[in-house]
Motif scaffolding. Structure first.
Motif, PDB file in Angstrom:
ATOM      1  N   ALA A 196       4.738  82.612 133.264  1.00  0.00           N
ATOM      2  CA  ALA A 196       3.875  81.760 134.082  1.00  0.00           C
ATOM      3  C   ALA A 196       2.476  81.618 133.468  1.00  0.00           C
ATOM      4  O   ALA A 196       1.522  81.217 134.148  1.00  0.00           O
ATOM      5  CB  ALA A 196       3.786  82.264 135.524  1.00  0.00           C
ATOM      6  N   GLY A 197       2.356  81.962 132.199  1.00  0.00           N
ATOM      7  CA  GLY A 197       1.084  81.849 131.493  1.00  0.00           C
ATOM      8  C   GLY A 197       0.888  80.444 130.920  1.00  0.00           C
ATOM      9  O   GLY A 197       1.444  79.464 131.429  1.00  0.00           O
ATOM     10  N   GLU A 198       0.128  80.387 129.837  1.00  0.00           N
ATOM     11  CA  GLU A 198      -0.245  79.081 129.275  1.00  0.00           C
ATOM     12  C   GLU A 198       0.978  78.225 128.910  1.00  0.00           C
ATOM     13  O   GLU A 198       1.034  77.036 129.218  1.00  0.00           O
ATOM     14  CB  GLU A 198      -1.121  79.303 128.030  1.00  0.00           C
ATOM     15  CG  GLU A 198      -1.595  77.997 127.420  1.00  0.00           C
ATOM     16  CD  GLU A 198      -2.455  78.210 126.176  1.00  0.00           C
ATOM     17  OE1 GLU A 198      -2.728  79.379 125.828  1.00  0.00           O
ATOM     18  OE2 GLU A 198      -2.846  77.197 125.568  1.00  0.00           O
ATOM     19  N   GLU A 199       1.963  78.847 128.256  1.00  0.00           N
ATOM     20  CA  GLU A 199       3.083  78.036 127.753  1.00  0.00           C
ATOM     21  C   GLU A 199       3.957  77.480 128.890  1.00  0.00           C
ATOM     22  O   GLU A 199       4.256  76.279 128.910  1.00  0.00           O
ATOM     23  CB  GLU A 199       3.943  78.853 126.775  1.00  0.00           C
ATOM     24  CG  GLU A 199       4.995  77.984 126.113  1.00  0.00           C
ATOM     25  CD  GLU A 199       5.587  78.606 124.851  1.00  0.00           C
ATOM     26  OE1 GLU A 199       5.038  79.605 124.357  1.00  0.00           O
ATOM     27  OE2 GLU A 199       6.606  78.074 124.385  1.00  0.00           O
ATOM     28  N   GLU A 200       4.354  78.335 129.799  1.00  0.00           N
ATOM     29  CA  GLU A 200       5.217  77.838 130.881  1.00  0.00           C
ATOM     30  C   GLU A 200       4.472  76.868 131.792  1.00  0.00           C
ATOM     31  O   GLU A 200       5.053  75.884 132.267  1.00  0.00           O
ATOM     32  CB  GLU A 200       5.762  79.009 131.705  1.00  0.00           C
ATOM     33  CG  GLU A 200       6.949  79.681 131.041  1.00  0.00           C
ATOM     34  CD  GLU A 200       7.668  80.637 131.967  1.00  0.00           C
ATOM     35  OE1 GLU A 200       8.896  80.520 132.056  1.00  0.00           O
ATOM     36  OE2 GLU A 200       7.012  81.485 132.589  1.00  0.00           O
ATOM     37  N   THR A 201       3.194  77.133 132.035  1.00  0.00           N
ATOM     38  CA  THR A 201       2.420  76.219 132.877  1.00  0.00           C
ATOM     39  C   THR A 201       2.296  74.865 132.173  1.00  0.00           C
ATOM     40  O   THR A 201       2.449  73.806 132.792  1.00  0.00           O
ATOM     41  CB  THR A 201       1.022  76.824 133.172  1.00  0.00           C
ATOM     42  OG1 THR A 201       1.201  78.122 133.744  1.00  0.00           O
ATOM     43  CG2 THR A 201       0.226  75.956 134.120  1.00  0.00           C
ATOM     44  N   SER A 202       2.070  74.911 130.854  1.00  0.00           N
ATOM     45  CA  SER A 202       1.939  73.669 130.089  1.00  0.00           C
ATOM     46  C   SER A 202       3.242  72.878 130.104  1.00  0.00           C
ATOM     47  O   SER A 202       3.242  71.651 130.238  1.00  0.00           O
ATOM     48  CB  SER A 202       1.573  73.987 128.630  1.00  0.00           C
ATOM     49  OG  SER A 202       0.334  74.658 128.585  1.00  0.00           O
ATOM     50  N   ASN A 246       2.584  91.832 139.214  1.00  0.00           N
ATOM     51  CA  ASN A 246       2.496  90.551 139.935  1.00  0.00           C
ATOM     52  C   ASN A 246       3.532  89.542 139.445  1.00  0.00           C
ATOM     53  O   ASN A 246       3.523  88.394 139.870  1.00  0.00           O
ATOM     54  CB  ASN A 246       1.095  89.928 139.775  1.00  0.00           C
ATOM     55  CG  ASN A 246       0.038  90.740 140.492  1.00  0.00           C
ATOM     56  OD1 ASN A 246       0.319  91.383 141.499  1.00  0.00           O
ATOM     57  ND2 ASN A 246      -1.185  90.712 139.965  1.00  0.00           N
ATOM     58  N   HIS A 247       4.388  89.991 138.542  1.00  0.00           N
ATOM     59  CA  HIS A 247       5.384  89.108 137.921  1.00  0.00           C
ATOM     60  C   HIS A 247       4.686  87.870 137.351  1.00  0.00           C
ATOM     61  O   HIS A 247       5.048  86.716 137.621  1.00  0.00           O
ATOM     62  CB  HIS A 247       6.482  88.733 138.915  1.00  0.00           C
ATOM     63  CG  HIS A 247       7.803  88.528 138.238  1.00  0.00           C
ATOM     64  ND1 HIS A 247       8.398  89.479 137.454  1.00  0.00           N
ATOM     65  CD2 HIS A 247       8.632  87.458 138.193  1.00  0.00           C
ATOM     66  CE1 HIS A 247       9.540  89.006 136.976  1.00  0.00           C
ATOM     67  NE2 HIS A 247       9.695  87.789 137.388  1.00  0.00           N
ATOM     68  N   TYR A 248       3.699  88.159 136.563  1.00  0.00           N
ATOM     69  CA  TYR A 248       2.817  87.127 135.997  1.00  0.00           C
ATOM     70  C   TYR A 248       2.215  87.745 134.745  1.00  0.00           C
ATOM     71  O   TYR A 248       1.677  88.852 134.796  1.00  0.00           O
ATOM     72  CB  TYR A 248       1.751  86.804 137.052  1.00  0.00           C
ATOM     73  CG  TYR A 248       0.730  85.743 136.718  1.00  0.00           C
ATOM     74  CD1 TYR A 248       0.923  84.796 135.707  1.00  0.00           C
ATOM     75  CD2 TYR A 248      -0.457  85.664 137.465  1.00  0.00           C
ATOM     76  CE1 TYR A 248      -0.022  83.812 135.464  1.00  0.00           C
ATOM     77  CE2 TYR A 248      -1.412  84.686 137.230  1.00  0.00           C
ATOM     78  CZ  TYR A 248      -1.194  83.757 136.230  1.00  0.00           C
ATOM     79  OH  TYR A 248      -2.135  82.788 135.987  1.00  0.00           O
ATOM     80  N   ARG A 249       2.370  87.064 133.607  1.00  0.00           N
ATOM     81  CA  ARG A 249       1.785  87.582 132.368  1.00  0.00           C
ATOM     82  C   ARG A 249       1.096  86.428 131.647  1.00  0.00           C
ATOM     83  O   ARG A 249       1.740  85.491 131.167  1.00  0.00           O
ATOM     84  CB  ARG A 249       2.858  88.185 131.465  1.00  0.00           C
ATOM     85  CG  ARG A 249       2.320  88.763 130.155  1.00  0.00           C
ATOM     86  CD  ARG A 249       3.454  89.383 129.342  1.00  0.00           C
ATOM     87  NE  ARG A 249       3.010  89.896 128.057  1.00  0.00           N
ATOM     88  CZ  ARG A 249       2.498  91.110 127.860  1.00  0.00           C
ATOM     89  NH1 ARG A 249       2.339  91.937 128.877  1.00  0.00           N
ATOM     90  NH2 ARG A 249       2.126  91.505 126.654  1.00  0.00           N
ATOM     91  N   GLY A 250      -0.199  86.495 131.601  1.00  0.00           N
ATOM     92  CA  GLY A 250      -0.959  85.470 130.896  1.00  0.00           C
ATOM     93  C   GLY A 250      -1.917  84.753 131.835  1.00  0.00           C
ATOM     94  O   GLY A 250      -2.257  85.265 132.909  1.00  0.00           O
ATOM     95  N   TYR A 251      -2.319  83.554 131.401  1.00  0.00           N
ATOM     96  CA  TYR A 251      -3.344  82.804 132.133  1.00  0.00           C
ATOM     97  C   TYR A 251      -2.858  81.369 132.341  1.00  0.00           C
ATOM     98  O   TYR A 251      -3.047  80.505 131.475  1.00  0.00           O
ATOM     99  CB  TYR A 251      -4.666  82.812 131.351  1.00  0.00           C
ATOM    100  CG  TYR A 251      -5.097  84.211 130.951  1.00  0.00           C
ATOM    101  CD1 TYR A 251      -5.784  85.022 131.857  1.00  0.00           C
ATOM    102  CD2 TYR A 251      -4.766  84.722 129.696  1.00  0.00           C
ATOM    103  CE1 TYR A 251      -6.145  86.322 131.506  1.00  0.00           C
ATOM    104  CE2 TYR A 251      -5.123  86.025 129.339  1.00  0.00           C
ATOM    105  CZ  TYR A 251      -5.815  86.810 130.255  1.00  0.00           C
ATOM    106  OH  TYR A 251      -6.151  88.085 129.911  1.00  0.00           O
TER     107      TYR A 251
END
Ligand SMILES: [Zn+2]
Length: 305
Positions: A196-202, A246-251
């Protein structure tokens, strides 16, 4: 290893809903007048699709799990199917409906996770492959959209050798492409990434921006909490929870459409190349047959040079 014969009714209902939503989005990627989406083919057209695809079909394997505070539960499911559809437009193959049965025990503490038992995830994938093969699809391509499935899908490929089959399973496993990595690195803003970081959000911004809540991306921390950093040379199942509770890695806030579009384009080029090579391949099935013949009569396997 397989126990349950029944697929939970909830899974079937959820699958039907997702199929309907996907169809309603109006994307009907196809080659000529022949759809690539399995569920959009008529029964007579399915025969043509099997021929045009050279007996290939992609199963895009996703999951239902939290993706930070800002991306949908079906992120992997939605993204991997988009990747498969884009690749199938470049090199015709059939794309199986959204598939979300996989390994996700590590997110059971988060709302919305659907974590099936190990025997069921093994059995449903095997039976899906068996049914595709019964329908003439002899080369099945698994495309993984979810990190937690990596080892499971590799293991699944290995256990295909347990008993004779008239079909082969191929897992999309792209080699590192330096040119592609350089292009992506130029657009990348963050170094810590992975869920859910930069790549997946992008990626989601590139094809389903309506599902991204960028304003909520910083509501929770995607930092690595390194709670097992004292443990050396050891792998343990709680490692991910130890790092990313938080099952979240990145920004996720760093996500941008341009990066996602480039990632999808480059990845779908590689997947199209894989589809092309699988279609042309005759060696895998030939070797499998040779292997199973030998496995039936191991004492007759030649022991000399
Ligand atoms: Zn994901």
């Amino acid at each position: 290893m397989r126990r349950s014969n029944a697929i939970p009714a909830a899974a079937l209902v959820a699958l039907a809903v997702i199929v309907c939503v996907a169809a309603a989005s109006g994307q009907t990627a196809g080659s000529g007048d022949l759809p690539v989406r399995y569920e959009e083919l008529t029964s007579p057209d399915f025969i043509k699709a099997v021929a045009r695809s050279a007996s290939t079909c992609i199963i895009p394997v996703g999951i239902l799990e939290k993706h930070g505070p800002h991306l949908p539960l079906g992120t992997d499911l939605i993204d991997v199917r988009e990747l498969a559809l884009r690749a199938a437009k470049k090199e015709y193959t059939i794309v199986f409906p959204p598939y979300f049965v996989g390994q996700i025990f590590e997110a059971k503490h988060q709302p919305g996770t659907i974590a099936y038992s190990t025997p069921l995830m093994q059995q449903i994938l095997q039976e899906t492959c068996n049914e595709l093969a019964r329908n003439g699809v002899k080369k099945i391509i698994l495309v993984n959209g979810h990190g937690g499935n990596t080892q499971f899908l590799q293991y699944f490929c290995q256990v295909q050798l347990a008993c004779r089959k008239d079909y082969a399973v191929f897992l999309y496993d792209p080699s590192d492409d330096d040119t592609a990595n350089e292009k992506l690195a130029k657009l990348r803003k963050t170094t810590l990434d992975g869920h859910a970081g930069e790549e997946e959000t992008s990626t989601m911004l590139a094809h389903r921006p309506d599902l991204v809540h960028l304003d909520r991306a910083e509501d929770q921390s995607g930092e690595d909490q390194k709670r097992l950093s004292r443990l050396k040379h050891a792998y343990t199942g709680i490692w991910w929870y130890a790092s990313q509770p938080n099952h979240y890695r990145g920004y996720g806030a760093a996500g941008n459409k341009e990066f996602g579009e480039l990632a999808l384009t480059l990845d779908s080029d590689l997947l199209a190349e894989m589809i092309r090579s699988v279609k042309a391949d005759t060696k895998t099935l030939e070797l499998q047959k040779m292997f199973f013949d030998g496995a039936d009569k191991p004492l007759e396997t030649k022991q000399s040079k």
